[in-house]
Design an enzyme around this catalytic site. Structure first.
Site, PDB file in Angstrom:
ATOM      1  N   ASN A  10      13.714  -8.918  93.234  1.00 44.52           N
ATOM      2  CA  ASN A  10      13.648 -10.372  93.418  1.00 44.52           C
ATOM      3  C   ASN A  10      13.703 -10.757  94.883  1.00 44.52           C
ATOM      4  OD1 ASN A  10      13.603 -10.989  90.703  1.00 44.52           O
ATOM      5  ND2 ASN A  10      15.767 -11.512  90.576  1.00 44.52           N
ATOM      6  N   ASN A  42      19.417  -3.952  93.432  1.00 42.09           N
ATOM      7  CA  ASN A  42      20.800  -3.644  93.844  1.00 42.09           C
ATOM      8  C   ASN A  42      21.202  -2.246  93.393  1.00 42.09           C
ATOM      9  OD1 ASN A  42      20.952  -6.233  94.784  1.00 42.09           O
ATOM     10  ND2 ASN A  42      22.166  -7.026  93.086  1.00 42.09           N
ATOM     11  N   LEU A 206      36.213  -4.384  84.629  1.00 42.61           N
ATOM     12  CA  LEU A 206      37.190  -5.454  84.412  1.00 42.61           C
ATOM     13  C   LEU A 206      37.542  -6.159  85.716  1.00 42.61           C
ATOM     14  CD1 LEU A 206      39.473  -3.197  82.159  1.00 42.61           C
ATOM     15  CD2 LEU A 206      37.889  -4.956  81.320  1.00 42.61           C
ATOM     16  N   ALA A 208      38.983  -7.186  89.030  1.00 42.78           N
ATOM     17  CA  ALA A 208      40.183  -6.742  89.759  1.00 42.78           C
ATOM     18  C   ALA A 208      41.102  -5.879  88.906  1.00 42.78           C
ATOM     19  CB  ALA A 208      40.939  -7.961  90.275  1.00 42.78           C
ATOM     20  N   ASP A 209      40.835  -5.800  87.602  1.00 41.14           N
ATOM     21  CA  ASP A 209      41.653  -4.944  86.727  1.00 41.14           C
ATOM     22  C   ASP A 209      41.054  -3.552  86.545  1.00 41.14           C
ATOM     23  OD1 ASP A 209      43.551  -6.932  86.293  1.00 41.14           O
ATOM     24  OD2 ASP A 209      42.349  -7.833  84.704  1.00 41.14           O
ATOM     25  N   GLY A 236      29.303  -5.223  90.223  1.00 48.09           N
ATOM     26  CA  GLY A 236      28.958  -4.420  89.051  1.00 48.09           C
ATOM     27  C   GLY A 236      27.758  -3.516  89.323  1.00 48.09           C
ATOM     28  N   ASP A 237      26.766  -4.039  90.030  1.00 43.77           N
ATOM     29  CA  ASP A 237      25.568  -3.238  90.337  1.00 43.77           C
ATOM     30  C   ASP A 237      25.934  -2.068  91.252  1.00 43.77           C
ATOM     31  OD1 ASP A 237      24.253  -5.219  88.931  1.00 43.77           O
ATOM     32  OD2 ASP A 237      23.477  -6.231  90.709  1.00 43.77           O
TER      33      ASP A 237
HETATM   34  P1  ADP Z   1      30.304  -7.499  87.343  1.00 38.48           P
HETATM   35  O1  ADP Z   1      29.926  -7.781  88.766  1.00 38.48           O
HETATM   36  O2  ADP Z   1      29.225  -6.799  86.579  1.00 38.48           O
HETATM   37  O3  ADP Z   1      30.906  -8.660  86.606  1.00 38.48           O
HETATM   38  P2  ADP Z   1      33.010  -6.459  87.777  1.00 38.48           P
HETATM   39  O4  ADP Z   1      33.366  -7.780  88.368  1.00 38.48           O
HETATM   40  O5  ADP Z   1      33.774  -6.012  86.577  1.00 38.48           O
HETATM   41  O6  ADP Z   1      31.452  -6.363  87.437  1.00 38.48           O
HETATM   42  O7  ADP Z   1      33.185  -5.384  88.957  1.00 38.48           O
HETATM   43  C1  ADP Z   1      32.751  -4.051  88.861  1.00 38.48           C
HETATM   44  C2  ADP Z   1      33.794  -3.137  89.490  1.00 38.48           C
HETATM   45  O8  ADP Z   1      33.986  -3.475  90.883  1.00 38.48           O
HETATM   46  C3  ADP Z   1      35.177  -3.239  88.849  1.00 38.48           C
HETATM   47  O9  ADP Z   1      35.306  -2.358  87.738  1.00 38.48           O
HETATM   48  C4  ADP Z   1      36.084  -2.840  90.017  1.00 38.48           C
HETATM   49  O10 ADP Z   1      36.162  -1.433  90.133  1.00 38.48           O
HETATM   50  C5  ADP Z   1      35.355  -3.396  91.232  1.00 38.48           C
HETATM   51  N1  ADP Z   1      35.870  -4.749  91.527  1.00 38.48           N
HETATM   52  C6  ADP Z   1      35.314  -5.932  91.176  1.00 38.48           C
HETATM   53  N2  ADP Z   1      36.088  -6.988  91.570  1.00 38.48           N
HETATM   54  C7  ADP Z   1      37.145  -6.443  92.206  1.00 38.48           C
HETATM   55  C8  ADP Z   1      38.304  -6.977  92.868  1.00 38.48           C
HETATM   56  N3  ADP Z   1      38.521  -8.299  92.942  1.00 38.48           N
HETATM   57  N4  ADP Z   1      39.180  -6.105  93.409  1.00 38.48           N
HETATM   58  C9  ADP Z   1      38.987  -4.777  93.358  1.00 38.48           C
HETATM   59  N5  ADP Z   1      37.917  -4.206  92.750  1.00 38.48           N
HETATM   60  C10 ADP Z   1      37.005  -5.012  92.182  1.00 38.48           C
END
Ligand code: ADP
Length: 288
Positions: A10, A42, A206, A208-209, A236-237
């Site tokens: 894109n 990405n 998840l 930050a989890d 996520g990418d």
């Molecule tokens: P998406 O972008 O597909 O919604 P996530 O937000 O779950 O995916 O992020 C993907 C991965 O990146 C998580 O499993 C984690 O390892 C890392 N990550 C994302 N956000 C954070 C954060 N705030 N702090 C630390 N690691 C993060």
């Protein structure tokens, strides 16, 4: 081993606006920036920066030469990116002063991929190669079936989420990436828990989890690296690309997910998308 990434390319056009325009409103933008985007892009860039080998299968329009050149410069094999008459996929993004955004996606060439071109790319695959898909192109199910018939592993990142698109590829999958919301949507759509989908490895990210890996040995949780996030776009990418590149380089699934978590955490400390996906050296040097 190579990841064949059937994915979107894109052109992201980002307009700075004082507020998100209301219906009927005409609003002047205070800034305009153009970036290389798309989930497919990405992930290809993430795999290359993570030290993996990746061949992008996709298409751009006559306006997309620079996007292909950027992918090539990032280390992506561009031999199966076609140029079509359709314009390159576009995302028109308005971002207001609070960081709130609104996005209009035009798939363009991404959803005009030609069947013969995709099959020709798959026919070049070797043993141990893997097909990667997201939901931003046409021909996902056809490519997944052909890849499975050829004995390739098939991995799907179920975004943007569409229940029918996931169901169409589900029987072919070895590995499935979902974020927390997508996992809930898929459970609702199928009535089945992720562990019962018949996919060997399901990874649920998840934020930050951290993430959960639902694999042959049961569920294993991985904590995130604690950081101060400034922009969660592309986390996520980056995570998916890093996981696949690490597996390609022979790492175990737990080691791959641990590295991918570090890459995702570093990514959320940066503004931007494909341009700022970290390199393997940066992730290794990142203390968290
Ligand atoms: P998406 O972008 O597909 O919604 P996530 O937000 O779950 O995916 O992020 C993907 C991965 O990146 C998580 O499993 C984690 O390892 C890392 N990550 C994302 N956000 C954070 C954060 N705030 N702090 C630390 N690691 C993060």
């Amino acid at each position: 081993m190579t990841v064949l990434n059937l994915g979107s390319i894109n052109i992201d056009i980002v307009f700075a606006v004082p507020h998100i325009p209301a219906p009927g409103e005409t609003l002047s933008s205070t800034g305009r920036e153009v970036f290389l985007g798309g989930k497919g892009t990405n992930m290809s860039v993430a795999i290359a920066r993570a030290g993996g080998t990746v061949r992008h299968i996709g298409a751009v329009g006559p306006d997309g030469g620079w996007t292909v050149e950027r992918l090539r410069a990032a280390g992506v094999d561009i031999g199966f990116i076609a140029e079509l008459e359709e314009v390159t996929g576009q995302a028109l993004i308005a971002v207001d002063a609070d960081g709130e955004n609104t996005i209009i996606l035009y798939p363009g060439a991404n959803r005009a991929l030609r069947h013969d071109a995709v099959m020709a790319a798959l026919a070049e695959a070797g043993p141990g190669d893997r097909l990667l898909l997201q939901n931003e192109t046409n021909l996902q199910a056809e490519a997944a079936r052909e890849a499975k018939a050829l004995g390739l592993a098939v991995t799907y990142a179920a975004a943007p989420f569409d229940a029918d698109a996931v169901k169409a590829v589900l029987p072919t999958l070895d590995m499935l990436f979902l974020n927390r919301v997508e996992a809930e949507q898929l459970t609702q759509a199928t009535g089945q828990a992720p562990a019962d989908l018949g996919v060997r490895d399901v990874v649920i990210t998840l934020g930050a989890d951290g993430c959960d890996w639902i694999g042959p040995g049961g569920v294993q949780h991985f904590d995130a690296v604690p950081v101060e996030p400034v922009d969660t776009t592309g986390a996520g990418d980056t995570f998916t690309g890093y996981t696949l590149a690490a597996l390609e380089r022979g790492l175990s699934m737990p080691a791959a997910l641990e590295l991918a978590g570090r890459a995702g955490a570093l990514m959320v400390t940066r503004h931007g998308t494909s341009d700022v996906i970290p390199t393997l050296d940066e992730v290794r040097a990142f203390a968290g």
